[in-house]
Design a protein around this motif. Structure first.
Motif, PDB file in Angstrom:
ATOM      1  N   GLN A 279       2.102 -16.476 -10.807  1.00  0.00           N
ATOM      2  CA  GLN A 279       1.264 -16.062  -9.668  1.00  0.00           C
ATOM      3  C   GLN A 279       1.451 -14.587  -9.322  1.00  0.00           C
ATOM      4  N   LEU A 280       2.137 -13.847 -10.187  1.00  0.00           N
ATOM      5  CA  LEU A 280       2.406 -12.445  -9.877  1.00  0.00           C
ATOM      6  C   LEU A 280       1.140 -11.618  -9.701  1.00  0.00           C
ATOM      7  N   HIS A 281       0.052 -12.051 -10.349  1.00  0.00           N
ATOM      8  CA  HIS A 281      -1.191 -11.283 -10.188  1.00  0.00           C
ATOM      9  C   HIS A 281      -1.666 -11.305  -8.740  1.00  0.00           C
ATOM     10  N   GLN A 282      -1.364 -12.405  -8.030  1.00  0.00           N
ATOM     11  CA  GLN A 282      -1.738 -12.472  -6.618  1.00  0.00           C
ATOM     12  C   GLN A 282      -0.924 -11.472  -5.799  1.00  0.00           C
ATOM     13  N   SER A 283       0.374 -11.374  -6.111  1.00  0.00           N
ATOM     14  CA  SER A 283       1.219 -10.407  -5.408  1.00  0.00           C
ATOM     15  C   SER A 283       0.788  -8.977  -5.745  1.00  0.00           C
ATOM     16  N   MET A 284       0.398  -8.745  -7.021  1.00  0.00           N
ATOM     17  CA  MET A 284      -0.041  -7.411  -7.411  1.00  0.00           C
ATOM     18  C   MET A 284      -1.342  -7.023  -6.705  1.00  0.00           C
ATOM     19  N   GLU A 285      -2.222  -7.989  -6.498  1.00  0.00           N
ATOM     20  CA  GLU A 285      -3.438  -7.700  -5.738  1.00  0.00           C
ATOM     21  C   GLU A 285      -3.083  -7.190  -4.339  1.00  0.00           C
ATOM     22  N   GLY A 286      -2.053  -7.810  -3.736  1.00  0.00           N
ATOM     23  CA  GLY A 286      -1.607  -7.358  -2.422  1.00  0.00           C
ATOM     24  C   GLY A 286      -0.987  -5.979  -2.472  1.00  0.00           C
ATOM     25  N   ALA A 287      -0.240  -5.702  -3.570  1.00  0.00           N
ATOM     26  CA  ALA A 287       0.388  -4.379  -3.713  1.00  0.00           C
ATOM     27  C   ALA A 287      -0.674  -3.288  -3.833  1.00  0.00           C
ATOM     28  N   ILE A 288      -1.719  -3.566  -4.603  1.00  0.00           N
ATOM     29  CA  ILE A 288      -2.806  -2.593  -4.767  1.00  0.00           C
ATOM     30  C   ILE A 288      -3.524  -2.380  -3.439  1.00  0.00           C
ATOM     31  N   ALA A 289      -3.755  -3.496  -2.734  1.00  0.00           N
ATOM     32  CA  ALA A 289      -4.431  -3.376  -1.432  1.00  0.00           C
ATOM     33  C   ALA A 289      -3.571  -2.579  -0.441  1.00  0.00           C
ATOM     34  N   ALA A 290      -2.239  -2.761  -0.527  1.00  0.00           N
ATOM     35  CA  ALA A 290      -1.356  -2.039   0.398  1.00  0.00           C
ATOM     36  C   ALA A 290      -1.446  -0.538   0.179  1.00  0.00           C
ATOM     37  N   LEU A 291      -1.582  -0.092  -1.067  1.00  0.00           N
ATOM     38  CA  LEU A 291      -1.666   1.345  -1.344  1.00  0.00           C
ATOM     39  C   LEU A 291      -2.945   1.975  -0.791  1.00  0.00           C
ATOM     40  N   ASP A 292      -3.962   1.144  -0.555  1.00  0.00           N
ATOM     41  CA  ASP A 292      -5.196   1.678   0.044  1.00  0.00           C
ATOM     42  C   ASP A 292      -4.950   2.209   1.456  1.00  0.00           C
ATOM     43  N   TYR A 293      -3.842   1.769   2.077  1.00  0.00           N
ATOM     44  CA  TYR A 293      -3.523   2.202   3.451  1.00  0.00           C
ATOM     45  C   TYR A 293      -2.721   3.505   3.470  1.00  0.00           C
ATOM     46  N   ARG A 294      -2.474   4.098   2.292  1.00  0.00           N
ATOM     47  CA  ARG A 294      -1.647   5.302   2.267  1.00  0.00           C
ATOM     48  C   ARG A 294      -2.289   6.433   3.065  1.00  0.00           C
ATOM     49  N   LEU A 295      -3.602   6.520   3.028  1.00  0.00           N
ATOM     50  CA  LEU A 295      -4.284   7.590   3.755  1.00  0.00           C
ATOM     51  C   LEU A 295      -4.036   7.470   5.264  1.00  0.00           C
ATOM     52  N   LEU A 296      -4.024   6.241   5.770  1.00  0.00           N
ATOM     53  CA  LEU A 296      -3.832   6.028   7.201  1.00  0.00           C
ATOM     54  C   LEU A 296      -2.353   6.039   7.596  1.00  0.00           C
ATOM     55  N   GLY A 300       5.107   8.432   0.780  1.00  0.00           N
ATOM     56  CA  GLY A 300       6.547   8.582   0.771  1.00  0.00           C
ATOM     57  C   GLY A 300       7.284   7.430   1.410  1.00  0.00           C
ATOM     58  N   ARG A 301       6.705   6.241   1.383  1.00  0.00           N
ATOM     59  CA  ARG A 301       7.318   5.086   2.055  1.00  0.00           C
ATOM     60  C   ARG A 301       6.855   3.796   1.381  1.00  0.00           C
ATOM     61  N   VAL A 302       7.360   2.665   1.891  1.00  0.00           N
ATOM     62  CA  VAL A 302       6.967   1.349   1.387  1.00  0.00           C
ATOM     63  C   VAL A 302       5.886   0.783   2.306  1.00  0.00           C
ATOM     64  N   LEU A 303       4.771   0.393   1.720  1.00  0.00           N
ATOM     65  CA  LEU A 303       3.671  -0.229   2.454  1.00  0.00           C
ATOM     66  C   LEU A 303       3.621  -1.698   2.044  1.00  0.00           C
ATOM     67  N   TYR A 304       3.982  -2.586   2.967  1.00  0.00           N
ATOM     68  CA  TYR A 304       4.042  -4.029   2.687  1.00  0.00           C
ATOM     69  C   TYR A 304       2.773  -4.687   3.185  1.00  0.00           C
ATOM     70  N   ILE A 305       2.061  -5.362   2.286  1.00  0.00           N
ATOM     71  CA  ILE A 305       0.769  -5.948   2.643  1.00  0.00           C
ATOM     72  C   ILE A 305       0.922  -7.008   3.728  1.00  0.00           C
ATOM     73  N   GLY A 306       2.108  -7.651   3.779  1.00  0.00           N
ATOM     74  CA  GLY A 306       2.314  -8.670   4.812  1.00  0.00           C
ATOM     75  C   GLY A 306       2.315  -8.072   6.211  1.00  0.00           C
ATOM     76  N   ASP A 307       2.700  -6.801   6.356  1.00  0.00           N
ATOM     77  CA  ASP A 307       2.651  -6.133   7.654  1.00  0.00           C
ATOM     78  C   ASP A 307       1.243  -5.619   7.950  1.00  0.00           C
ATOM     79  N   LEU A 308       0.529  -5.216   6.900  1.00  0.00           N
ATOM     80  CA  LEU A 308      -0.784  -4.602   7.084  1.00  0.00           C
ATOM     81  C   LEU A 308      -1.892  -5.629   7.197  1.00  0.00           C
ATOM     82  N   GLU A 309      -1.803  -6.708   6.411  1.00  0.00           N
ATOM     83  CA  GLU A 309      -2.808  -7.770   6.437  1.00  0.00           C
ATOM     84  C   GLU A 309      -2.083  -9.108   6.484  1.00  0.00           C
TER      85      GLU A 309
END
Length: 533
Positions: A279-296, A300-309
């Protein structure tokens, strides 16, 4: 050096003895593994010794050399066939060539000519052996390519292109031992300084990967890194779900360390935990989505999708791959594989943290899959789920997810037992039906595997394997046994002539009948009858 096996078939004992004595078999790279005095005996002997070369006369009793070659071409397609003939007849040669015969030698057999033929055949066999050795060389090259193949395997895993039912087999193929889970995927992107040359990206990615592998420190965490879509992917196998936050802290430490070690910043997108590597592809989808928040959120940090979505993981569905994996585990898997598959499915419920009532549809999908599997295998649903089963199992009736897992595990194991029992019963019924067919048709001289398989609607290869496994003897041996039993009875209880008894037991040739009878009972039919008087 391993010698090639030769089978010699000729009805004239003097010719067999002459060939056996005149040829220095070992010097030629061969061994004379067996001799037969007729085609039928040669065919049976070939099944036992699996010869590399068959030397056969054309004119033999019971089964001639051409018929023997025709049958051997099906049973031993790699064997080299050499035919002797005392008849300078083009038609014999033409038929022999059409059956894939390697050489056609006129009698009397000249030792020097035969040695020349054997030398030629040995060269052909050596070429085939060399080809097999080349396969070993390919194997070595495959092992040298393992690092690249492993990279491709993990990349496909992150893309969701490894079917769950093939995950264990592919991991073993690449000599990988994957932890059981839980798992998390992360994607590390570089924060390149302004004006950084683009052509240096690949070198920088390799530097980032080396940096992560060298400085990552989290006890009990299995880590794998790879280059993935212009970034570096991390696959982390954790000991338990509580290790997610230490993982986040370690990744934060590495982000803080990167500017001084690499001269550039790193931003990490981290996906939700998943229950298994499949099921790692599901976690990777979340990792990719988390990087979309880098602009906001800034880099230089860790963006965890569980905190963002927070709701990103609230999707429970039993897809086609899950159903195939569950069906395979029930029908063919070991106890451990079945438990692992159920554990993986229920881990999704555990990771979602949904209340039991909201898991009902997901559990119902699992139960429905088991119901379909039972019906397709001819198993009564009530025998699996009990007499009061109404088709629905409220998840809320279980005090915990563990209790639900135990209940599902019991149902799966019961279903597997019933399916296995039906397969065994089916095999037994098939063999008994085959025996009944033999008993009713053994008087037919044309009785063979093909006729029985046509009656049973089975392939000859499958039937032969099944029959040998269930009875401990081949189909031919069973037919011969039935025919000999009937022949012995007729000799004891009637005054019929031997040739009539031969016809009544499926032998068109009385001489061959006498030959088989003597081989079976150790005496001729006439002596057997006299001994019963």
């Amino acid at each position: 050096m391993e010698l090639y096996r030769v089978l010699l078939a000729d009805d004239e004992a003097e010719i067999r003895q002459g060939i056996s004595r005149k040829i220095d078999w070992a010097a030629q790279g061969f061994e004379l593994a067996g001799e037969a005095e007729n085609g039928a005996e040669a065919l049976e002997l070939a099944e036992q010794i699996r010869p590399d070369v068959v030397l056969t006369d054309i004119k033999m009793p019971f089964m001639d050399g051409l018929e023997l070659c025709r049958r051997l071409r099906r049973q031993l397609p790699a064997a080299k066939l050499v035919v002797f003939s005392g008849f300078d007849d083009f038609e014999y040669a033409r038929q022999a060539v059409s059956m894939g015969v390697s050489e056609y030698i006129m009698k009397p057999v000249n030792a020097r000519e035969l040695e020349g033929v054997l030398a030629s055949l040995r060269s052909q066999l050596e070429a085939q052996r060399q080809q097999r050795r080349d396969m070993e060389a390919l194997r070595r090259r495959y092992e040298e390519s393992l690092p690249v193949l492993r990279e491709l395997f993990f990349a496909r895993l992150l893309d969701g292109r490894v079917p769950p039912d093939q995950l264990a087999e592919r991991a073993a193929r690449y000599e990988l031992e994957l932890p059981g889970g839980p798992w998390a995927a992360a994607l590390v992107q570089m924060d390149l300084p302004a004006g950084q040359p683009a052509e240096r990206d690949e070198l920088l990615l390799l530097s980032v990967r080396s940096f992560l592998e060298e400085h990552f420190e989290l006890e009990g965490c299995w880590l794998r890194t790879l280059l993935y879509n212009d970034a570096v992917a991390l696959l982390a196998g954790l000991q338990n779900p509580e290790q997610l936050y230490p993982l986040m802290s370690e990744l934060e430490r590495l982000c803080a360390l990167a500017p001084s070690c690499l001269g550039l910043g790193l931003t990490v997108g981290l996906g939700q935990l998943c229950g298994a590597a499949g099921q790692l592809h599901q976690s990777m989808e979340g990792a990719i989505a988390a990087l979309d928040y880098r602009l906001l959120m800034g880099g230089g940090r860790v963006l965890y999708i569980g905190d963002l979505e927070p709701d990103a993981s609230l999707r429970l569905s039993l897809d086609d791959e899950d159903q195939r994996a569950l069906a395979t585990a029930v029908k063919l898997g070991s106890e451990e594989q079945l438990d692992a598959t159920l554990h993986e499915l229920l881990d999704r419920v555990r990771a979602s943290r949904l209340p039991p009532a909201q898991c009902q549809l997901y559990v119902l999908e699992i139960v429905t899959c088991l119901v379909r599997l039972a019906r397709s295998g001819g198993v009564e649903v009530e025998d699996v789920f009990g007499p009061d089963f109404a088709g629905a199992v409220p998840a809320a009736q279980f005090s915990s997810l563990e209790r639900l897992g135990e209940w599902l595990g019991e149902r799966c194991r019961r279903l597997r037992e019933l399916l296995g029992r039906r397969r065994t019963d089916s095999a037994g019924r098939t063999v008994e039906e085959a025996k009944s067919y033999i008993a009713a048709h053994f008087a037919d001289s044309d009785l063979g595997v093909e006729a029985v398989c046509e009656h049973l609607h089975l392939s000859p290869t499958y039937f032969s394997t099944l029959f040998k496994r269930e009875t401990g003897q081949s189909f031919t041996a069973c037919v011969t046994e039935q025919r000999m039993a009937e022949a012995a009875r007729l000799l004891r209880e009637t005054e019929e002539k031997t040739y009539l008894i031969a016809q009544r037991t499926g032998y068109a040739d009385p001489n061959y009948f006498s030959y088989v009878f003597k081989r079976h009972f150790g005496m001729t039919p006439s002596k057997y009858r006299a001994g019963q008087a």
